[in-house]
Design a protein around this motif. Structure first.
Motif, mmCIF file in Angstrom:
data_model
loop_
_atom_site.group_PDB
_atom_site.id
_atom_site.type_symbol
_atom_site.label_atom_id
_atom_site.label_comp_id
_atom_site.label_asym_id
_atom_site.label_seq_id
_atom_site.Cartn_x
_atom_site.Cartn_y
_atom_site.Cartn_z
ATOM 1 N N GLY A 297 0.404 3.942 -3.176
ATOM 2 C CA GLY A 297 0.402 5.490 -2.456
ATOM 3 C C GLY A 297 -0.736 5.361 -3.318
ATOM 4 N N ASP A 298 -1.247 6.866 -3.898
ATOM 5 C CA ASP A 298 -2.534 8.001 -4.421
ATOM 6 C C ASP A 298 -3.059 7.089 -5.542
ATOM 7 O OD1 ASP A 298 -2.514 8.620 -1.319
ATOM 8 O OD2 ASP A 298 -1.793 10.360 -2.410
ATOM 9 N N ARG B 113 0.311 -1.361 -0.310
ATOM 10 C CA ARG B 113 -0.266 0.158 -0.468
ATOM 11 C C ARG B 113 0.994 0.918 0.497
ATOM 12 N NH1 ARG B 113 -3.814 -2.738 3.806
ATOM 13 N NH2 ARG B 113 -2.512 -1.796 5.378
ATOM 14 N N ALA B 114 1.819 0.896 0.902
ATOM 15 C CA ALA B 114 2.905 2.203 0.876
ATOM 16 C C ALA B 114 3.560 2.607 -0.668
ATOM 17 C CB ALA B 114 4.163 1.936 1.856
ATOM 18 N N THR B 115 3.605 1.460 -1.152
ATOM 19 C CA THR B 115 4.206 2.072 -2.644
ATOM 20 C C THR B 115 3.308 2.675 -3.210
ATOM 21 O OG1 THR B 115 5.686 -0.334 -2.504
ATOM 22 C CG2 THR B 115 5.913 0.521 -4.373
#
Length: 454
Positions: free
Chosen positions: A97-98, A93-95
């Protein structure tokens, strides 16, 4: 006569050196096409994963393209029944992102048509079939043993998903992480394994698909015998029991093969030289198929043992090199360039010496008749030089002419040839001084007489 023989021998030596240089160069160039063919023999293994006949197709299936498209539209992460791939959701999820990315994961063992249905789901950004991760024209594949180990031992595809997202967005690839943790097996875990190995040489844990060890492949890979431990794919995120090192401490001289799902590792003699070679070559060749299909451990182990046999026949495991008969050319080959250089240098030196002594050879070796011709040539030179002299060169010209007259009188008087030769040599020296004084190189006696006698 002796001088003539010396000249002939020197000419023979000069041309012999040239021929030797040509022979050395030709031999060296021809030898460049020689290829060493040294082998322990043809490996008896047939390391291959036969398609369609090794039990790699499971009973799993996938819905239609329309149904999967609807599932992906409703949920950004869709895991179809039978999916074995796992990943670090927080890191993924951090990779992402938006920007957002939708993942569709399917089980291994699908046939080609079902795999294609998964890839036809257009609203998915990442497709996972078994543990193969693809999307946007890319396929993320491990490039080292820790990556393959995480994929096949626990189904971890975190690094592959992160690398694929970076490739799709053209951002720098993040460093891989060895996500596997290890722990010492407890006595309760280790005791039944050791007992089974000492009794039968094989242990298969509950959930493992290894029903038997391929005997022929095992015999060629490890002629002195080996222990085999098979475990199912391990739970994601939990440390793995390190059976290999623990068993190696109990039996240091015993080859040990341990399987965690589709991951195979070796512990035992020559492990430092052999294990990495066998593992890298095996998973580099077969890793893609192992990722997509559901091969039983027996099929995976059989091919791995075949690769071990191939490595053994390649000469590893500290085996001595095969006998190689003495080859004079192989021994002499490094010296041929130096021999060629020496022969060329000798030819050049003898050629320069020949050119420098050409004039002296005409004067020294033609006998009394040659003295007369030399005296006539020097007399003609003196006449030509007399038209060019001045006050500075007149004395040398006069001395030269006087010596020529004395030489003619010596010839007429029948004096020894040695005396005549000395007079002519002194006369030539004086005329050479005149030519140098008037700066006429063509009138130097050696040059003038060589042109006249030729």
């Amino acid at each position: 006569m002796n001088a003539f023989r010396w000249l002939v021998s020197r000419e023979v030596l000069r041309w012999a050196l040239l021929l030797a240089a040509a022979a050395a160069l030709s031999t060296f160039m021809v030898a460049q096409d020689r290829v060493a063919d040294v082998s322990y023999g043809r490996s008896p293994s047939t390391a291959a994963l036969p398609e369609g006949s090794a039990g790699e197709l499971s009973d799993a299936s996938v819905p239609s393209v329309a149904e999967m498209t609807a599932l992906v539209a409703a949920d950004p992460v869709v895991r179809l029944p039978g999916t074995v791939a796992r990943w670090d959701e927080q890191r993924v999820r951090a990779t992402i992102g938006d920007g957002g990315a939708r993942i569709l994961a399917a089980p291994p063992g699908l046939d080609e048509a079902e795999q294609q249905r998964v890839r036809d789901v257009d609203n998915a950004d990442i497709w996972i079939v078994g543990t193969e991760v693809s999307g946007g024209g890319y396929t993320a594949t491990p490039d080292d043993l820790p990556g393959w180990r995480a994929r096949f031992a626990t189904g971890d595809v975190t690094d592959a998903i992160v690398a694929l997202i970076a490739a799709q967005r053209r951002t720098p690839l993040p460093p891989d992480r060895d996500a596997l943790g290890w722990r010492e097996p407890t006595d309760r875990e280790l005791t039944p394994v050791v007992a089974a190995l000492r009794a039968t040489g094989r242990y298969a844990a509950p959930g493992a698909s290894l029903s038997r060890v391929p005997e022929r492949a095992a015999a060629t890979a490890f002629p002195d015998g080996a222990w085999f431990v098979a475990l199912p794919q391990q739970p994601y995120g939990k440390p793995l029991p390190a059976y290999g090192p623990a068993l190696h401490r109990l039996a240091p001289d015993q080859p040990i093969v341990v399987m965690y799902g589709g991951w195979v590792e070796y512990h035992g003699p020559q492990a430092a030289e052999f294990a990495e070679v066998a593992g890298v070559s095996f998973y580099a060749q077969f890793g893609s198929r192992l990722s997509r299909f559901d091969y039983p451990q027996e099929a995976v182990l059989g091919v791995y043992l075949g690769r071990v046999t191939d490595v053994r026949y390649a000469g590893l495991f500290g085996r001595p090199l095969p006998y190689q008969p003495f080859d004079p050319l192989r021994v002499a080959l490094p010296a041929l360039p130096w021999l060629f250089t020496g022969c060329v240098a000798g030819f050049v030196v003898l050629s320069i010496h020949t050119v420098r002594t050409a004039g002296r050879r005409h004067r020294a070796d033609l006998g009394p008749a040659g003295r007369v011709a030399q005296m006539a040539g020097l007399s003609a030179l003196a006449v030509e030089l007399s038209l060019l002299t001045d006050a500075g060169s007149d004395p040398a010209l006069v001395r030269g002419i006087s010596l020529l007259r004395a030489a003619r009188d010596a010839v007429d008087g029948g004096l020894p040839d040695r005396h005549v030769r000395g007079l002519l040599t002194d006369a030539a020296a004086d005329l050479d001084e005149v030519a140098r004084h008037v700066r006429m190189p063509g009138y130097r006696p050696d040059v003038y007489l060589r042109a006249r006698l030729s």
